[in-house]
Design a protein around this motif. Sequence first.
Motif, PDB file in Angstrom:
ATOM      1  N   ALA A  19     -15.343  -6.959  37.037  1.00 28.42           N
ATOM      2  CA  ALA A  19     -14.308  -6.622  38.018  1.00 28.42           C
ATOM      3  C   ALA A  19     -13.382  -5.546  37.467  1.00 28.42           C
ATOM      4  N   GLU A  20     -13.031  -5.654  36.204  1.00 26.72           N
ATOM      5  CA  GLU A  20     -12.160  -4.655  35.582  1.00 26.72           C
ATOM      6  C   GLU A  20     -12.857  -3.302  35.484  1.00 26.72           C
ATOM      7  N   SER A  21     -14.100  -3.301  35.071  1.00 31.77           N
ATOM      8  CA  SER A  21     -14.835  -2.046  34.916  1.00 31.77           C
ATOM      9  C   SER A  21     -15.065  -1.360  36.256  1.00 31.77           C
ATOM     10  N   LEU A  22     -15.569  -2.112  37.220  1.00 28.69           N
ATOM     11  CA  LEU A  22     -15.850  -1.520  38.527  1.00 28.69           C
ATOM     12  C   LEU A  22     -14.569  -1.082  39.227  1.00 28.69           C
ATOM     13  N   GLY A  23     -13.528  -1.911  39.140  1.00 31.46           N
ATOM     14  CA  GLY A  23     -12.257  -1.573  39.780  1.00 31.46           C
ATOM     15  C   GLY A  23     -11.629  -0.322  39.201  1.00 31.46           C
ATOM     16  N   GLY A  72      -5.678   1.039  34.588  1.00 31.10           N
ATOM     17  CA  GLY A  72      -5.540   0.660  33.185  1.00 31.10           C
ATOM     18  C   GLY A  72      -5.052  -0.761  32.978  1.00 31.10           C
ATOM     19  N   LEU A  73      -4.506  -1.364  34.016  1.00 33.30           N
ATOM     20  CA  LEU A  73      -3.947  -2.714  33.900  1.00 33.30           C
ATOM     21  C   LEU A  73      -4.797  -3.783  34.570  1.00 33.30           C
ATOM     22  N   LEU A  74      -6.015  -3.469  34.941  1.00 30.24           N
ATOM     23  CA  LEU A  74      -6.835  -4.405  35.705  1.00 30.24           C
ATOM     24  C   LEU A  74      -7.252  -5.651  34.928  1.00 30.24           C
ATOM     25  N   ARG A  75      -6.924  -5.717  33.646  1.00 31.90           N
ATOM     26  CA  ARG A  75      -7.221  -6.948  32.898  1.00 31.90           C
ATOM     27  C   ARG A  75      -6.334  -8.093  33.375  1.00 31.90           C
ATOM     28  N   HIS A  76      -5.231  -7.748  34.035  1.00 38.13           N
ATOM     29  CA  HIS A  76      -4.315  -8.752  34.578  1.00 38.13           C
ATOM     30  C   HIS A  76      -4.670  -9.047  36.033  1.00 38.13           C
ATOM     31  N   ARG A  77      -4.564 -10.294  36.418  1.00 40.07           N
ATOM     32  CA  ARG A  77      -4.910 -10.699  37.789  1.00 40.07           C
ATOM     33  C   ARG A  77      -4.000 -10.019  38.810  1.00 40.07           C
ATOM     34  N   TRP A  78      -2.724  -9.848  38.487  1.00 36.57           N
ATOM     35  CA  TRP A  78      -1.785  -9.257  39.444  1.00 36.57           C
ATOM     36  C   TRP A  78      -2.126  -7.799  39.727  1.00 36.57           C
ATOM     37  N   ALA A  79      -2.792  -7.122  38.818  1.00 40.14           N
ATOM     38  CA  ALA A  79      -3.148  -5.714  39.036  1.00 40.14           C
ATOM     39  C   ALA A  79      -4.203  -5.575  40.133  1.00 40.14           C
ATOM     40  N   ILE A  80      -5.039  -6.606  40.293  1.00 34.25           N
ATOM     41  CA  ILE A  80      -6.009  -6.597  41.398  1.00 34.25           C
ATOM     42  C   ILE A  80      -5.253  -6.557  42.722  1.00 34.25           C
TER      43      ILE A  80
END
Length: 137
Positions: A19-23, A72-80
Motif C-alpha cells: 500500500a505504501e509503495s503503490l500509493g 513520503g508519509l504513507l507509512r502512517h495510517r493517517w496519511a492514507i
Amino acid sequence: MSEAKPARAPRQRRARGAAESLGSIVLGFECVIVFLGGLVVYGLQALPAGIAPWWGIVGGAVVAVLMLLTAGLLRHRWAIWVGWALQVLVALSAFLVPTMLIVAVIFGGMWAYATIKGASLDRRNAQLRAAQTDNGD
C-alpha cells in the motif's frame, strides 16, 4: 599513524508494504498532473472574478507539494486518509476546469486500487510470514 576504524555494518532499510509503495507511486505521478492543472487554471483564468489568476499556479503548486509530502508519509495510517482528502480536492477542482474530473476519476481509481489492494496484499504477506515463522521453529 592513524588507527583504522572498524567498518560499520550496512544499515537495514525499512520494509515497505504494498500500500505504501503503490500509493507513493500514484501520488508522485499525480503531483505533476496537478501542478500542470494549476497552470491550466491560470492560463484559462478560470478563477472567479476578483481573484488574481496567478492563484491557480499557487494552488496547483501547494496541492502538488502536499501530495509529495503525503507520499513520503504513507507509512502512517493517517496519511492514507490525507491522500483520500487530496483526491477529493482534485475532484473539486473540476468546478474550475471541468476536464479535471477526468484526472480525478483516473487517479482516484488508481489511488483506490493502491490503498485497497495494497492493504490486502500487506495482510496476506503478514499471514504468510507468520505461517512461515510458525513452521520454521
